[in-house]
Scaffold this motif. Sequence first.
Motif, mmCIF file in Angstrom:
data_model
loop_
_atom_site.group_PDB
_atom_site.id
_atom_site.type_symbol
_atom_site.label_atom_id
_atom_site.label_comp_id
_atom_site.label_asym_id
_atom_site.label_seq_id
_atom_site.Cartn_x
_atom_site.Cartn_y
_atom_site.Cartn_z
ATOM 1 N N LYS A 293 0.499 -1.100 -0.110
ATOM 2 C CA LYS A 293 0.164 -0.233 0.138
ATOM 3 C C LYS A 293 1.076 0.615 0.188
ATOM 4 C CE LYS A 293 -3.532 -1.738 2.193
ATOM 5 N NZ LYS A 293 -5.195 -1.855 3.330
ATOM 6 N N LEU A 294 -0.004 2.322 -0.587
ATOM 7 C CA LEU A 294 0.821 3.703 -0.623
ATOM 8 C C LEU A 294 0.543 4.453 0.672
ATOM 9 C CD1 LEU A 294 0.327 4.572 -3.866
ATOM 10 C CD2 LEU A 294 2.563 4.421 -3.184
ATOM 11 N N THR A 383 5.921 4.357 -0.260
ATOM 12 C CA THR A 383 4.802 2.840 0.019
ATOM 13 C C THR A 383 4.507 2.996 1.858
ATOM 14 O OG1 THR A 383 6.881 1.356 0.256
ATOM 15 C CG2 THR A 383 5.233 1.391 -1.044
ATOM 16 N N GLU A 384 4.015 1.954 1.783
ATOM 17 C CA GLU A 384 3.455 2.067 3.775
ATOM 18 C C GLU A 384 5.227 1.922 4.470
ATOM 19 O OE1 GLU A 384 -0.733 1.810 4.111
ATOM 20 O OE2 GLU A 384 0.530 -0.023 5.185
ATOM 21 N N LEU A 389 9.508 5.285 -4.569
ATOM 22 C CA LEU A 389 9.092 4.590 -5.822
ATOM 23 C C LEU A 389 8.493 6.320 -6.789
ATOM 24 C CD1 LEU A 389 6.640 1.758 -5.014
ATOM 25 C CD2 LEU A 389 9.172 1.429 -5.459
ATOM 26 N N THR A 390 8.989 5.729 -8.413
ATOM 27 C CA THR A 390 8.949 7.137 -8.917
ATOM 28 C C THR A 390 8.891 6.184 -10.493
ATOM 29 O OG1 THR A 390 10.779 8.727 -7.911
ATOM 30 C CG2 THR A 390 10.124 8.717 -10.631
ATOM 31 N N SER A 391 8.314 6.535 -11.317
ATOM 32 C CA SER A 391 7.724 6.421 -12.697
ATOM 33 C C SER A 391 7.759 7.351 -13.223
ATOM 34 C CB SER A 391 6.069 5.887 -12.779
ATOM 35 O OG SER A 391 6.286 4.834 -13.968
#
Length: 457
Positions: A293-294, A383-384, A389-391
Amino acid sequence: MNPDFSPSLAASKFASELRFEDIPGPVVDFVKKDLLDWIGCAIGGSASPASQPIKAVSEMLGGNKQSEIIGMESNNVVQAASCNAYFGHILEMDDVDKDSISHPATVVMPASLAVASWNGSNGKSVLTSITAGFEVMLRIGATITPNHYKVFHTTSTTGIFGAAIAAGKILELEEKKLTWALGNAGTLSSGLWQFLQDGAMSKFLHTAHAAGNGVYVALLAKEGFSGSNHILEGTQGFFEGYARQEVTDEKFRDFFKVWRTGNVSFKPYPCCRHTHSAIDAALDLREKLKGRKLSSIKLFSYSTAQQVAGKRSPKNSREAKFSTAYCVASSILRGTPSEKDFSNESVSEQKVRELENLIEIVVDEDLNKVVPVNWPHRIEAVTEDGEKLTSQVWSPKGDPENGLSWEDVETKFRTLTDGYITTKTQDKVIEICKNFESQENVAELFEEINLSFQTSY
Protein backbone atom coordinates in the motif's frame (compact mmCIF):
# COMPACT_ATOMS: atom_id res chain seq x y z
CA MET A 1 1.42 36.17 -41.81
CA ASN A 2 2.59 36.81 -45.38
CA PRO A 3 -0.21 38.62 -47.27
CA ASP A 4 1.03 37.11 -50.55
CA PHE A 5 0.42 33.54 -49.36
CA SER A 6 -2.98 32.02 -48.62
CA PRO A 7 -3.20 28.97 -46.31
CA SER A 8 -6.82 28.51 -47.45
CA LEU A 9 -5.89 28.30 -51.13
CA ALA A 10 -2.83 26.15 -50.34
CA ALA A 11 -5.09 23.66 -48.56
CA SER A 12 -7.65 23.40 -51.37
CA LYS A 13 -4.89 23.22 -54.00
CA PHE A 14 -3.23 20.35 -52.15
CA ALA A 15 -6.50 18.46 -51.81
CA SER A 16 -7.41 18.93 -55.47
CA GLU A 17 -4.01 17.74 -56.69
CA LEU A 18 -3.51 14.82 -54.29
CA ARG A 19 -3.48 11.37 -55.92
CA PHE A 20 -3.24 7.98 -54.26
CA GLU A 21 0.17 7.45 -55.85
CA ASP A 22 1.49 10.59 -54.11
CA ILE A 23 0.92 9.19 -50.63
CA PRO A 24 3.97 7.45 -49.10
CA GLY A 25 3.51 3.73 -48.41
CA PRO A 26 3.88 4.04 -44.61
CA VAL A 27 1.19 6.75 -44.56
CA VAL A 28 -1.19 4.53 -46.56
CA ASP A 29 -0.49 1.69 -44.15
CA PHE A 30 -1.19 3.97 -41.19
CA VAL A 31 -4.52 5.16 -42.65
CA LYS A 32 -5.65 1.55 -43.17
CA LYS A 33 -4.66 0.68 -39.60
CA ASP A 34 -6.41 3.78 -38.29
CA LEU A 35 -9.50 2.89 -40.33
CA LEU A 36 -9.72 -0.49 -38.58
CA ASP A 37 -9.16 1.25 -35.25
CA TRP A 38 -11.95 3.77 -35.88
CA ILE A 39 -14.40 1.10 -37.10
CA GLY A 40 -13.85 -0.81 -33.86
CA CYS A 41 -14.52 2.35 -31.86
CA ALA A 42 -17.68 3.08 -33.88
CA ILE A 43 -19.06 -0.45 -33.51
CA GLY A 44 -18.49 -0.38 -29.76
CA GLY A 45 -19.96 3.11 -29.56
CA SER A 46 -23.03 2.18 -31.58
CA ALA A 47 -23.72 -0.63 -29.12
CA SER A 48 -23.52 1.78 -26.18
CA PRO A 49 -26.63 3.29 -24.55
CA ALA A 50 -25.04 6.69 -25.18
CA SER A 51 -25.77 6.19 -28.89
CA GLN A 52 -29.54 6.13 -28.32
CA PRO A 53 -30.31 9.87 -28.59
CA ILE A 54 -28.86 10.35 -32.06
CA LYS A 55 -30.35 7.06 -33.23
CA ALA A 56 -33.80 8.12 -32.07
CA VAL A 57 -33.55 11.55 -33.68
CA SER A 58 -32.09 10.21 -36.92
CA GLU A 59 -34.86 7.64 -37.25
CA MET A 60 -37.50 10.25 -36.41
CA LEU A 61 -36.21 12.67 -39.06
CA GLY A 62 -35.74 9.97 -41.65
CA GLY A 63 -34.28 10.54 -45.08
CA ASN A 64 -33.23 8.94 -48.34
CA LYS A 65 -31.48 5.61 -47.79
CA GLN A 66 -28.19 6.69 -49.31
CA SER A 67 -25.46 5.55 -46.92
CA GLU A 68 -24.92 2.85 -44.33
CA ILE A 69 -24.91 3.58 -40.59
CA ILE A 70 -23.36 1.15 -38.13
CA GLY A 71 -26.08 -0.71 -36.24
CA MET A 72 -28.93 1.15 -37.95
CA GLU A 73 -30.94 1.41 -41.13
CA SER A 74 -29.26 3.42 -43.85
CA ASN A 75 -30.15 7.11 -44.11
CA ASN A 76 -29.20 10.19 -46.12
CA VAL A 77 -25.51 10.88 -46.57
CA VAL A 78 -25.37 13.73 -44.01
CA GLN A 79 -27.17 11.72 -41.31
CA ALA A 80 -24.91 8.73 -42.00
CA ALA A 81 -21.75 10.78 -41.53
CA SER A 82 -23.16 12.40 -38.37
CA CYS A 83 -24.25 9.16 -36.70
CA ASN A 84 -21.07 7.23 -37.47
CA ALA A 85 -18.93 10.14 -36.26
CA TYR A 86 -20.93 10.35 -33.03
CA PHE A 87 -20.56 6.58 -32.44
CA GLY A 88 -16.81 6.67 -33.02
CA HIS A 89 -16.20 9.12 -30.17
CA ILE A 90 -18.37 7.56 -27.44
CA LEU A 91 -15.81 5.17 -25.98
CA GLU A 92 -12.93 7.70 -25.96
CA MET A 93 -10.81 5.13 -27.78
CA ASP A 94 -10.35 6.87 -31.15
CA ASP A 95 -7.04 8.25 -32.40
CA VAL A 96 -5.47 11.56 -31.34
CA ASP A 97 -2.98 13.99 -32.86
CA LYS A 98 -0.65 15.66 -30.37
CA ASP A 99 0.27 18.77 -32.35
CA SER A 100 -3.34 19.80 -32.93
CA ILE A 101 -4.80 18.05 -29.87
CA SER A 102 -7.58 16.58 -31.97
CA HIS A 103 -9.15 13.28 -33.04
CA PRO A 104 -9.11 13.25 -36.85
CA ALA A 105 -10.44 9.78 -37.65
CA THR A 106 -13.88 10.16 -36.14
CA VAL A 107 -14.71 13.29 -38.14
CA VAL A 108 -12.84 12.71 -41.41
CA MET A 109 -13.47 8.99 -41.94
CA PRO A 110 -17.28 9.03 -41.51
CA ALA A 111 -17.55 11.92 -43.97
CA SER A 112 -15.45 10.17 -46.58
CA LEU A 113 -17.12 6.80 -46.11
CA ALA A 114 -20.67 8.19 -46.14
CA VAL A 115 -20.18 9.88 -49.50
CA ALA A 116 -18.19 6.95 -50.89
CA SER A 117 -20.82 4.36 -49.94
CA TRP A 118 -23.44 6.58 -51.59
CA ASN A 119 -21.67 7.22 -54.90
CA GLY A 120 -19.87 3.88 -55.17
CA SER A 121 -16.28 5.12 -54.76
CA ASN A 122 -13.49 2.60 -54.32
CA GLY A 123 -10.94 2.04 -51.58
CA LYS A 124 -8.14 4.05 -53.19
CA SER A 125 -10.42 7.08 -53.48
CA VAL A 126 -11.39 6.79 -49.81
CA LEU A 127 -7.80 6.44 -48.60
CA THR A 128 -6.82 9.47 -50.68
CA SER A 129 -9.71 11.57 -49.41
CA ILE A 130 -9.04 10.61 -45.79
CA THR A 131 -5.38 11.60 -46.17
CA ALA A 132 -6.38 14.93 -47.73
CA GLY A 133 -8.79 15.60 -44.87
CA PHE A 134 -6.24 14.67 -42.21
CA GLU A 135 -3.48 16.81 -43.72
CA VAL A 136 -5.67 19.92 -43.90
CA MET A 137 -7.39 19.45 -40.53
CA LEU A 138 -4.17 18.72 -38.64
CA ARG A 139 -2.37 21.76 -40.06
CA ILE A 140 -5.22 24.06 -39.08
CA GLY A 141 -5.31 22.58 -35.59
CA ALA A 142 -1.55 22.71 -35.04
CA THR A 143 -1.49 26.36 -36.11
CA ILE A 144 -3.90 27.44 -33.36
CA THR A 145 -2.72 25.13 -30.57
CA PRO A 146 -2.56 25.50 -27.58
CA ASN A 147 -4.60 28.63 -26.82
CA HIS A 148 -7.58 27.71 -29.01
CA TYR A 149 -7.89 24.42 -27.10
CA LYS A 150 -8.41 26.19 -23.78
CA VAL A 151 -11.95 27.12 -24.88
CA PHE A 152 -12.67 25.24 -28.12
CA HIS A 153 -12.82 21.50 -28.82
CA THR A 154 -10.40 21.32 -31.74
CA THR A 155 -11.79 18.02 -33.03
CA SER A 156 -15.02 19.86 -33.75
CA THR A 157 -13.78 23.28 -34.80
CA THR A 158 -11.10 21.97 -37.19
CA GLY A 159 -12.74 18.62 -37.87
CA ILE A 160 -15.38 20.23 -40.07
CA PHE A 161 -12.58 21.44 -42.37
CA GLY A 162 -11.15 17.93 -42.62
CA ALA A 163 -14.59 16.43 -43.22
CA ALA A 164 -15.39 19.00 -45.91
CA ILE A 165 -12.12 18.33 -47.74
CA ALA A 166 -12.56 14.54 -47.49
CA ALA A 167 -16.16 14.66 -48.72
CA GLY A 168 -15.27 17.14 -51.45
CA LYS A 169 -12.43 14.93 -52.63
CA ILE A 170 -14.78 11.93 -52.94
CA LEU A 171 -17.21 14.17 -54.85
CA GLU A 172 -14.30 15.06 -57.19
CA LEU A 173 -14.70 18.78 -56.61
CA GLU A 174 -12.34 21.06 -58.51
CA GLU A 175 -10.02 23.37 -56.59
CA LYS A 176 -12.41 26.36 -56.65
CA LYS A 177 -15.27 24.33 -55.19
CA LEU A 178 -13.03 22.76 -52.56
CA THR A 179 -12.14 26.31 -51.53
CA TRP A 180 -15.85 27.11 -51.24
CA ALA A 181 -16.43 24.00 -49.12
CA LEU A 182 -13.54 25.03 -46.89
CA GLY A 183 -14.97 28.54 -46.61
CA ASN A 184 -18.40 27.37 -45.53
CA ALA A 185 -16.88 24.80 -43.16
CA GLY A 186 -15.20 27.71 -41.39
CA THR A 187 -18.47 29.59 -41.13
CA LEU A 188 -20.08 26.56 -39.42
CA SER A 189 -17.09 25.73 -37.18
CA SER A 190 -18.06 25.31 -33.51
CA GLY A 191 -17.46 23.33 -30.32
CA LEU A 192 -16.95 24.61 -26.75
CA TRP A 193 -15.46 22.83 -23.74
CA GLN A 194 -18.03 24.18 -21.28
CA PHE A 195 -19.86 20.84 -21.31
CA LEU A 196 -17.01 19.27 -19.32
CA GLN A 197 -17.99 21.20 -16.22
CA ASP A 198 -21.34 19.40 -16.19
CA GLY A 199 -20.20 15.99 -17.46
CA ALA A 200 -22.55 16.50 -20.42
CA MET A 201 -22.67 14.57 -23.71
CA SER A 202 -21.80 17.45 -26.06
CA LYS A 203 -18.50 15.88 -27.17
CA PHE A 204 -20.42 13.34 -29.28
CA LEU A 205 -22.48 16.12 -30.85
CA HIS A 206 -19.26 17.92 -31.74
CA THR A 207 -18.04 15.05 -33.91
CA ALA A 208 -21.49 14.49 -35.43
CA HIS A 209 -21.78 18.18 -36.31
CA ALA A 210 -18.29 18.35 -37.81
CA ALA A 211 -18.65 15.25 -40.00
CA GLY A 212 -22.25 15.83 -41.09
CA ASN A 213 -21.82 19.51 -41.87
CA GLY A 214 -18.52 18.81 -43.61
CA VAL A 215 -20.46 16.61 -46.02
CA TYR A 216 -23.22 19.22 -46.26
CA VAL A 217 -20.94 22.09 -47.31
CA ALA A 218 -19.17 19.85 -49.84
CA LEU A 219 -22.54 18.94 -51.39
CA LEU A 220 -23.49 22.63 -51.49
CA ALA A 221 -20.21 23.50 -53.20
CA LYS A 222 -20.86 20.79 -55.79
CA GLU A 223 -24.13 22.56 -56.61
CA GLY A 224 -22.39 25.93 -57.02
CA PHE A 225 -22.86 27.38 -53.52
CA SER A 226 -19.90 29.71 -52.99
CA GLY A 227 -17.89 30.29 -49.83
CA SER A 228 -15.02 32.49 -48.68
CA ASN A 229 -11.77 32.10 -50.60
CA HIS A 230 -9.73 33.10 -47.55
CA ILE A 231 -11.61 31.60 -44.61
CA LEU A 232 -8.49 30.79 -42.60
CA GLU A 233 -6.35 33.92 -42.91
CA GLY A 234 -8.98 36.55 -43.73
CA THR A 235 -9.43 39.59 -41.49
CA GLN A 236 -12.81 38.20 -40.39
CA GLY A 237 -11.84 34.58 -40.77
CA PHE A 238 -11.11 31.53 -38.65
CA PHE A 239 -7.67 32.45 -37.34
CA GLU A 240 -8.79 35.97 -36.47
CA GLY A 241 -11.83 34.77 -34.56
CA TYR A 242 -10.72 31.46 -33.10
CA ALA A 243 -6.94 31.25 -32.73
CA ARG A 244 -6.59 33.27 -29.50
CA GLN A 245 -2.86 33.53 -30.28
CA GLU A 246 -0.52 34.78 -32.98
CA VAL A 247 -0.39 32.43 -35.96
CA THR A 248 1.94 31.86 -38.91
CA ASP A 249 1.40 30.22 -42.28
CA GLU A 250 4.48 27.96 -42.14
CA LYS A 251 2.54 24.73 -41.65
CA PHE A 252 0.71 25.28 -44.95
CA ARG A 253 3.91 25.56 -46.98
CA ASP A 254 5.03 21.94 -46.69
CA PHE A 255 2.16 20.01 -48.29
CA PHE A 256 3.51 16.93 -50.16
CA LYS A 257 6.76 17.23 -48.15
CA VAL A 258 5.59 16.62 -44.58
CA TRP A 259 2.86 14.03 -43.93
CA ARG A 260 1.19 14.71 -40.59
CA THR A 261 -1.21 11.79 -41.04
CA GLY A 262 1.40 9.18 -40.14
CA ASN A 263 2.22 10.88 -36.82
CA VAL A 264 -1.21 10.43 -35.26
CA SER A 265 -1.41 8.34 -32.08
CA PHE A 266 -3.60 5.38 -31.18
CA LYS A 267 -5.40 5.12 -27.84
CA PRO A 268 -5.07 1.82 -25.95
CA TYR A 269 -7.28 2.90 -23.02
CA PRO A 270 -10.97 4.00 -23.08
CA CYS A 271 -10.51 7.47 -21.59
CA CYS A 272 -9.14 10.92 -22.40
CA ARG A 273 -5.74 10.72 -24.10
CA HIS A 274 -4.35 13.25 -21.62
CA THR A 275 -4.62 10.56 -18.94
CA HIS A 276 -2.68 7.90 -20.84
CA SER A 277 0.92 8.65 -19.85
CA ALA A 278 -0.32 8.86 -16.24
CA ILE A 279 -1.92 5.43 -16.67
CA ASP A 280 1.32 4.01 -18.12
CA ALA A 281 3.20 5.43 -15.14
CA ALA A 282 0.60 3.99 -12.76
CA LEU A 283 0.90 0.54 -14.35
CA ASP A 284 4.68 0.71 -13.93
CA LEU A 285 4.19 1.75 -10.31
CA ARG A 286 1.78 -1.15 -9.79
CA GLU A 287 4.55 -3.57 -10.82
CA LYS A 288 7.00 -1.95 -8.41
CA LEU A 289 4.53 -1.97 -5.52
CA LYS A 290 4.17 -5.76 -5.53
CA GLY A 291 0.90 -5.53 -3.61
CA ARG A 292 2.07 -3.03 -0.98
CA LYS A 293 0.00 0.00 0.00
CA LEU A 294 0.96 3.64 -0.41
CA SER A 295 1.34 6.27 2.29
CA SER A 296 1.63 9.15 -0.20
CA ILE A 297 1.45 9.68 -3.97
CA LYS A 298 2.20 12.75 -6.09
CA LEU A 299 1.23 13.00 -9.74
CA PHE A 300 3.23 15.56 -11.73
CA SER A 301 1.16 16.68 -14.71
CA TYR A 302 0.96 19.40 -17.39
CA SER A 303 -1.53 22.24 -17.64
CA THR A 304 -3.59 21.01 -20.58
CA ALA A 305 -4.09 17.61 -19.00
CA GLN A 306 -5.52 19.20 -15.88
CA GLN A 307 -7.62 21.63 -17.88
CA VAL A 308 -9.34 18.79 -19.75
CA ALA A 309 -8.86 15.78 -17.48
CA GLY A 310 -8.51 17.33 -14.05
CA LYS A 311 -11.82 16.18 -12.61
CA ARG A 312 -11.58 15.07 -8.97
CA SER A 313 -13.91 12.64 -7.18
CA PRO A 314 -15.82 11.69 -10.36
CA LYS A 315 -19.43 10.69 -9.85
CA ASN A 316 -20.05 8.71 -13.05
CA SER A 317 -18.49 7.06 -16.05
CA ARG A 318 -18.19 10.23 -18.16
CA GLU A 319 -16.49 12.20 -15.40
CA ALA A 320 -14.12 9.32 -14.64
CA LYS A 321 -12.87 9.26 -18.24
CA PHE A 322 -11.76 12.87 -17.71
CA SER A 323 -10.20 12.34 -14.30
CA THR A 324 -6.45 11.71 -14.35
CA ALA A 325 -6.49 10.98 -10.63
CA TYR A 326 -9.22 8.35 -10.98
CA CYS A 327 -7.44 6.72 -13.92
CA VAL A 328 -4.22 6.51 -11.89
CA ALA A 329 -5.95 5.08 -8.83
CA SER A 330 -7.91 2.55 -10.85
CA SER A 331 -4.80 1.43 -12.77
CA ILE A 332 -2.76 0.96 -9.60
CA LEU A 333 -5.51 -1.15 -8.01
CA ARG A 334 -6.92 -3.01 -11.04
CA GLY A 335 -4.25 -3.01 -13.74
CA THR A 336 -4.73 -2.12 -17.42
CA PRO A 337 -7.97 -0.10 -17.81
CA SER A 338 -10.90 -1.47 -19.79
CA GLU A 339 -14.41 -0.15 -20.35
CA LYS A 340 -15.71 -1.99 -17.27
CA ASP A 341 -13.39 0.08 -15.06
CA PHE A 342 -15.42 3.14 -16.04
CA SER A 343 -18.83 1.76 -15.16
CA ASN A 344 -20.73 3.77 -12.57
CA GLU A 345 -20.31 0.88 -10.13
CA SER A 346 -16.52 0.80 -10.62
CA VAL A 347 -16.26 4.56 -10.28
CA SER A 348 -18.00 4.51 -6.90
CA GLU A 349 -15.91 1.64 -5.44
CA GLN A 350 -14.62 2.67 -2.02
CA LYS A 351 -11.00 1.48 -2.41
CA VAL A 352 -10.57 3.47 -5.61
CA ARG A 353 -12.13 6.57 -4.07
CA GLU A 354 -9.77 6.38 -1.10
CA LEU A 355 -6.67 6.07 -3.30
CA GLU A 356 -7.88 8.80 -5.66
CA ASN A 357 -8.29 11.14 -2.69
CA LEU A 358 -4.72 10.36 -1.58
CA ILE A 359 -3.26 11.58 -4.89
CA GLU A 360 -1.77 15.08 -4.89
CA ILE A 361 -1.57 16.61 -8.37
CA VAL A 362 1.16 19.12 -9.18
CA VAL A 363 1.37 20.99 -12.49
CA ASP A 364 5.06 20.77 -13.39
CA GLU A 365 6.53 23.59 -15.51
CA ASP A 366 9.26 21.29 -16.82
CA LEU A 367 6.58 18.95 -18.18
CA ASN A 368 4.67 21.91 -19.61
CA LYS A 369 7.72 22.86 -21.67
CA VAL A 370 7.68 19.65 -23.73
CA VAL A 371 3.94 19.77 -24.61
CA PRO A 372 2.68 19.11 -27.31
CA VAL A 373 5.75 17.19 -28.56
CA ASN A 374 5.26 14.95 -25.52
CA TRP A 375 2.28 14.50 -23.21
CA PRO A 376 4.17 13.31 -20.10
CA HIS A 377 3.42 12.41 -16.49
CA ARG A 378 5.55 11.46 -13.50
CA ILE A 379 4.51 9.72 -10.31
CA GLU A 380 6.47 9.96 -7.06
CA ALA A 381 5.15 7.73 -4.30
CA VAL A 382 6.10 6.39 -0.89
CA THR A 383 5.04 2.93 0.30
CA GLU A 384 3.79 2.21 3.80
CA ASP A 385 7.14 0.55 4.55
CA GLY A 386 8.97 3.75 3.51
CA GLU A 387 10.31 2.95 0.03
CA LYS A 388 10.30 5.83 -2.47
CA LEU A 389 9.13 4.91 -5.96
CA THR A 390 9.22 6.99 -9.15
CA SER A 391 7.78 6.37 -12.59
CA GLN A 392 8.22 8.78 -15.52
CA VAL A 393 6.52 8.37 -18.92
CA TRP A 394 7.27 10.82 -21.73
CA SER A 395 5.46 9.13 -24.64
CA PRO A 396 2.38 7.07 -23.76
CA LYS A 397 1.70 3.76 -25.45
CA GLY A 398 0.23 4.38 -28.90
CA ASP A 399 2.32 7.46 -29.74
CA PRO A 400 4.45 7.21 -32.91
CA GLU A 401 7.51 6.77 -30.69
CA ASN A 402 5.76 3.95 -28.83
CA GLY A 403 3.35 2.81 -31.52
CA LEU A 404 0.85 0.00 -31.96
CA SER A 405 1.52 -2.72 -34.53
CA TRP A 406 -1.11 -4.20 -36.84
CA GLU A 407 -1.38 -7.07 -34.36
CA ASP A 408 -2.00 -4.61 -31.51
CA VAL A 409 -4.70 -2.78 -33.47
CA GLU A 410 -6.35 -6.04 -34.49
CA THR A 411 -6.44 -7.14 -30.85
CA LYS A 412 -7.96 -3.81 -29.84
CA PHE A 413 -10.54 -4.11 -32.63
CA ARG A 414 -11.57 -7.59 -31.50
CA THR A 415 -11.84 -6.41 -27.88
CA LEU A 416 -14.00 -3.42 -28.85
CA THR A 417 -16.32 -5.46 -31.07
CA ASP A 418 -16.48 -8.77 -29.20
CA GLY A 419 -20.12 -9.73 -28.66
CA TYR A 420 -21.39 -7.16 -31.15
CA ILE A 421 -20.26 -8.79 -34.40
CA THR A 422 -19.27 -12.39 -35.07
CA THR A 423 -15.68 -13.64 -35.18
CA LYS A 424 -16.17 -14.32 -38.88
CA THR A 425 -17.19 -10.70 -39.43
CA GLN A 426 -14.25 -9.47 -37.37
CA ASP A 427 -11.91 -11.49 -39.59
CA LYS A 428 -13.58 -10.14 -42.73
CA VAL A 429 -13.40 -6.48 -41.61
CA ILE A 430 -9.72 -6.84 -40.68
CA GLU A 431 -9.00 -8.34 -44.10
CA ILE A 432 -10.90 -5.55 -45.89
CA CYS A 433 -9.01 -2.84 -44.00
CA LYS A 434 -5.62 -4.44 -44.59
CA ASN A 435 -6.29 -4.46 -48.33
CA PHE A 436 -8.53 -1.42 -48.54
CA GLU A 437 -6.89 -0.02 -51.67
CA SER A 438 -8.26 -3.10 -53.50
CA GLN A 439 -11.85 -2.56 -52.29
CA GLU A 440 -14.13 -1.84 -55.24
CA ASN A 441 -17.15 -0.63 -53.28
CA VAL A 442 -16.80 0.54 -49.68
CA ALA A 443 -20.52 0.11 -48.95
CA GLU A 444 -19.76 -3.61 -48.64
CA LEU A 445 -17.74 -2.88 -45.49
CA PHE A 446 -20.76 -1.53 -43.62
CA GLU A 447 -23.06 -4.17 -45.06
CA GLU A 448 -20.70 -6.84 -43.72
CA ILE A 449 -20.77 -5.27 -40.25
CA ASN A 450 -24.52 -4.76 -40.08
CA LEU A 451 -25.33 -8.30 -41.13
CA SER A 452 -24.09 -9.56 -37.76
CA PHE A 453 -24.39 -6.48 -35.57
CA GLN A 454 -26.00 -6.84 -32.13
CA THR A 455 -26.59 -3.94 -29.74
CA SER A 456 -25.91 -4.12 -26.00
CA TYR A 457 -29.12 -2.41 -24.84
